[in-house]
Design a protein around this motif. Sequence first.
Motif, PDB file in Angstrom:
ATOM      1  N   ILE A   1      37.715  39.136  32.976  1.00 63.20           N
ATOM      2  CA  ILE A   1      39.094  39.504  32.308  1.00 63.20           C
ATOM      3  C   ILE A   1      38.958  41.066  31.912  1.00 63.20           C
ATOM      4  CG2 ILE A   1      40.206  39.055  30.361  1.00 63.20           C
ATOM      5  CD1 ILE A   1      38.818  36.278  30.322  1.00 63.20           C
ATOM      6  N   HIS A   2      39.895  41.758  32.367  1.00 60.68           N
ATOM      7  CA  HIS A   2      40.089  43.331  32.437  1.00 60.68           C
ATOM      8  C   HIS A   2      40.863  43.547  31.024  1.00 60.68           C
ATOM      9  CE1 HIS A   2      37.555  43.800  36.058  1.00 60.68           C
ATOM     10  NE2 HIS A   2      37.943  42.913  36.383  1.00 60.68           N
ATOM     11  N   PHE A   3      40.580  43.736  29.949  1.00 60.05           N
ATOM     12  CA  PHE A   3      41.368  44.164  28.721  1.00 60.05           C
ATOM     13  C   PHE A   3      41.737  45.670  29.107  1.00 60.05           C
ATOM     14  CE2 PHE A   3      39.376  40.489  27.108  1.00 60.05           C
ATOM     15  CZ  PHE A   3      40.442  39.688  26.884  1.00 60.05           C
ATOM     16  N   GLY A   4      42.951  46.092  28.497  1.00 60.66           N
ATOM     17  CA  GLY A   4      43.370  47.721  28.580  1.00 60.66           C
ATOM     18  C   GLY A   4      43.975  48.045  29.833  1.00 60.66           C
ATOM     19  N   GLN A   5      44.086  46.940  30.881  1.00 62.11           N
ATOM     20  CA  GLN A   5      44.454  47.394  31.851  1.00 62.11           C
ATOM     21  C   GLN A   5      45.779  46.895  32.477  1.00 62.11           C
ATOM     22  OE1 GLN A   5      41.558  47.444  35.264  1.00 62.11           O
ATOM     23  NE2 GLN A   5      39.942  47.805  33.670  1.00 62.11           N
ATOM     24  N   GLN A   6      46.864  47.507  32.391  1.00 59.33           N
ATOM     25  CA  GLN A   6      48.197  47.015  32.819  1.00 59.33           C
ATOM     26  C   GLN A   6      48.205  46.982  34.403  1.00 59.33           C
ATOM     27  OE1 GLN A   6      51.492  49.245  31.566  1.00 59.33           O
ATOM     28  NE2 GLN A   6      53.024  47.793  32.765  1.00 59.33           N
ATOM     29  N   TYR A   7      48.510  45.575  34.932  1.00 57.14           N
ATOM     30  CA  TYR A   7      48.703  45.553  36.236  1.00 57.14           C
ATOM     31  C   TYR A   7      49.923  46.216  36.828  1.00 57.14           C
ATOM     32  CZ  TYR A   7      48.368  43.133  40.869  1.00 57.14           C
ATOM     33  OH  TYR A   7      48.279  42.940  42.113  1.00 57.14           O
ATOM     34  N   HIS A   8      49.791  47.061  37.939  1.00 55.18           N
ATOM     35  CA  HIS A   8      51.257  47.290  38.417  1.00 55.18           C
ATOM     36  C   HIS A   8      51.413  46.613  39.766  1.00 55.18           C
ATOM     37  CE1 HIS A   8      51.930  50.415  35.434  1.00 55.18           C
ATOM     38  NE2 HIS A   8      50.721  50.810  35.647  1.00 55.18           N
ATOM     39  N   PHE A   9      52.515  46.211  40.123  1.00 59.02           N
ATOM     40  CA  PHE A   9      52.873  45.147  41.162  1.00 59.02           C
ATOM     41  C   PHE A   9      52.953  46.120  42.323  1.00 59.02           C
ATOM     42  CE2 PHE A   9      53.793  42.832  37.202  1.00 59.02           C
ATOM     43  CZ  PHE A   9      53.057  41.573  37.359  1.00 59.02           C
ATOM     44  N   GLN A  10      52.795  45.649  43.606  1.00 59.91           N
ATOM     45  CA  GLN A  10      52.911  46.083  44.606  1.00 59.91           C
ATOM     46  C   GLN A  10      53.645  45.454  45.641  1.00 59.91           C
ATOM     47  OE1 GLN A  10      48.836  46.944  46.113  1.00 59.91           O
ATOM     48  NE2 GLN A  10      48.190  46.254  44.219  1.00 59.91           N
ATOM     49  N   LYS A  11      54.370  46.086  46.673  1.00 59.13           N
ATOM     50  CA  LYS A  11      55.323  45.572  47.653  1.00 59.13           C
ATOM     51  C   LYS A  11      54.392  44.505  48.165  1.00 59.13           C
ATOM     52  CE  LYS A  11      59.432  45.462  49.793  1.00 59.13           C
ATOM     53  NZ  LYS A  11      60.774  45.455  48.885  1.00 59.13           N
ATOM     54  N   GLU A  12      53.188  44.621  48.725  1.00 60.09           N
ATOM     55  CA  GLU A  12      52.441  43.567  49.295  1.00 60.09           C
ATOM     56  C   GLU A  12      51.200  43.463  48.641  1.00 60.09           C
ATOM     57  OE1 GLU A  12      53.266  41.913  51.995  1.00 60.09           O
ATOM     58  OE2 GLU A  12      55.206  42.818  52.403  1.00 60.09           O
ATOM     59  N   GLU A  13      51.233  42.387  47.987  1.00 61.52           N
ATOM     60  CA  GLU A  13      49.845  42.117  47.357  1.00 61.52           C
ATOM     61  C   GLU A  13      48.765  41.591  47.994  1.00 61.52           C
ATOM     62  OE1 GLU A  13      49.600  42.257  44.105  1.00 61.52           O
ATOM     63  OE2 GLU A  13      51.650  42.863  43.407  1.00 61.52           O
ATOM     64  N   LYS A  14      47.546  41.916  47.672  1.00 61.31           N
ATOM     65  CA  LYS A  14      46.276  41.666  48.821  1.00 61.31           C
ATOM     66  C   LYS A  14      45.669  40.404  48.010  1.00 61.31           C
ATOM     67  CE  LYS A  14      45.534  46.591  49.721  1.00 61.31           C
ATOM     68  NZ  LYS A  14      44.716  47.596  49.558  1.00 61.31           N
ATOM     69  N   HIS A  15      45.909  39.903  46.794  1.00 60.32           N
ATOM     70  CA  HIS A  15      45.397  38.637  46.422  1.00 60.32           C
ATOM     71  C   HIS A  15      46.649  37.740  46.133  1.00 60.32           C
ATOM     72  CE1 HIS A  15      41.421  40.371  45.038  1.00 60.32           C
ATOM     73  NE2 HIS A  15      41.909  41.653  45.142  1.00 60.32           N
ATOM     74  N   PRO A  16      46.113  36.390  45.940  1.00 61.35           N
ATOM     75  CA  PRO A  16      47.080  35.600  45.293  1.00 61.35           C
ATOM     76  C   PRO A  16      47.321  35.920  43.688  1.00 61.35           C
ATOM     77  CG  PRO A  16      45.339  34.362  46.636  1.00 61.35           C
ATOM     78  CD  PRO A  16      44.744  35.706  46.544  1.00 61.35           C
ATOM     79  N   LEU A  17      48.452  35.797  43.388  1.00 56.99           N
ATOM     80  CA  LEU A  17      48.862  36.460  42.315  1.00 56.99           C
ATOM     81  C   LEU A  17      49.708  35.497  41.126  1.00 56.99           C
ATOM     82  CD1 LEU A  17      49.156  39.072  40.833  1.00 56.99           C
ATOM     83  CD2 LEU A  17      51.524  39.413  41.887  1.00 56.99           C
ATOM     84  N   ILE A  18      49.212  35.265  40.082  1.00 56.47           N
ATOM     85  CA  ILE A  18      49.845  34.466  39.080  1.00 56.47           C
ATOM     86  C   ILE A  18      50.471  35.427  38.279  1.00 56.47           C
ATOM     87  CG2 ILE A  18      49.720  32.790  37.120  1.00 56.47           C
ATOM     88  CD1 ILE A  18      47.623  31.420  38.864  1.00 56.47           C
TER      89      ILE A  18
END
Length: 535
Positions: free
Chosen positions: A238-255
């Motif tokens: 769990i990474h707190f203080g880190q906003q995830y920025h979405f990408q055109k092609e995601e490398k991981h399964p994403l929820i």
Amino acid sequence: MIKIGQLKLAVEEGQDSLLPAIAKCLKLKKEEISTYQILRRSLDARKKPQLFYVYTVSVELRGVSEKKVLAKVKNKDIQSYIPVLYQEPKCPEKIQGKALEDFFQWEEHRPIVVGFGPAGIFASLLLARAGCRPIVYERGKAVEERAKDVEALWEKGILNKESNPQFGEGGAGTFSDGKLNTLVKDQNGRSRYVLQEFIRHGAREEILYDAKPHVGTDALISIVSSIRKEIESLGGEIHFGQQYHFQKEEKHPLIIAIGHSARDSFRELYALSYPIVAKDFAMGFRVQHSQKDIDTALYGEISEELREKLGASAYKISHQAKHRSFYSFCMCPGGYVVNSSSEEGRLCVNGMSYSKRDSGYANSAIIFTIKKEEYGGENNPLAGIALQEYWEEKAFHLGEGRVPYSRYDKIKNVANETEDLELMLKGQSRECDLNPLFRFENYPKLGNIKEDFIESMEAFEGKMKGFAKGNTLIYGVESRTSSPLRILRDENFRCMEKDIYPCGEGAGYAGGIMSAAMDGMKVAEAYIRSLQNRG
């Protein structure tokens, strides 16, 4: 097992009277009852001040045939019962030719969960228990540090844009009443599973059967922290203080489990051509009353001893006014109104209770539904966000950066000599004329809602004496009751036929802690099911 419904006992009798009442219903001796469990308890106040608890219980018998007992009693409220037990999803032993443990050692195979509110927490918990080693990104802080930032906002007016009542571990529900009721039909046992997990991590056992369960902000803080530690112990990160920025092609399964206040993330997703549509949502004001007035309206004239035993009462109320309907939402008995802002130059409020619900005051949102056609949502999926921002900016400027509030008699413009209520507000405040907040100059289809608001308040007074007293306090604005948009997904909970799973309140599929948690479970189950085809 047998289930008995509509088992009514006077509130003074207590649970010690349950066993003889069960035996009487089943026409058995007490010794023939092996065990019983309360499935639900609700309060019946229709004959106030005579008050009753209405129970639903499951019963196991000792040395007696259930079939014969059911034939003998012939009561539609007494029937055979098989409890629904939730089955946690399990991954296949091999995925793409690799052992489960080896498969999730590869970084790109590990699912990413964006957001750690109820949906993200329960999605992550199921994934971790299944061995998927989820990676969580939460833009806010861990709940212990987040609580300090929230206090700084309330006491000093200092806003941390990434750690506040909206953003951080536990989501927006952490700094609310912690209500755990839901209208979602639950045929798979998810609702009970969520409640059991809350209990396992520190909540009171009564939440499992109370018709309107709640845990309170103070208890939620330790509960979500405990669940996080379990996820980490099972290999989750769990990474707190880190906003995830979405990408055109995601490398991981994403929820995608972002909350409804993650407006910049929605704009990011829209720019990436995610299928987003506008939907109807609701906004309004938060109103505050004396809890004693509410208790008297709902319980009748009862002793202080009984009132203390029952606890602060809760209401649910609605009215169809001339142009639109108003209704109560997120009612907080014995609670506080709270500054729930997350953006500079914009202000919104919410309600909150601690576990004891003992502030002496009640508050609730009084809100109205806004159809997407009224704000241009049919042409612009993000138009609902723009409407929320417009109203929050008006509130911010009206209150000069503080929560704007007024007595109800001043909104009605009538003289009233009732004594002022104490402000039960977490945050800085400014008393002012709220009339500008009733007008939507930029939205002609909404127009001025003041007439309908006053009509509804007066109608509520007819149903609950004391609701529209002159000293009732009105706070602005309750703008984030629900998400104004939805991220589309298919029957397999996937978005754009990829391993992308939008869920929870922000994505437009839930409305509260319980329904969001259950939706997070659904997408975790869907992702784990998809692994079956990769064996």
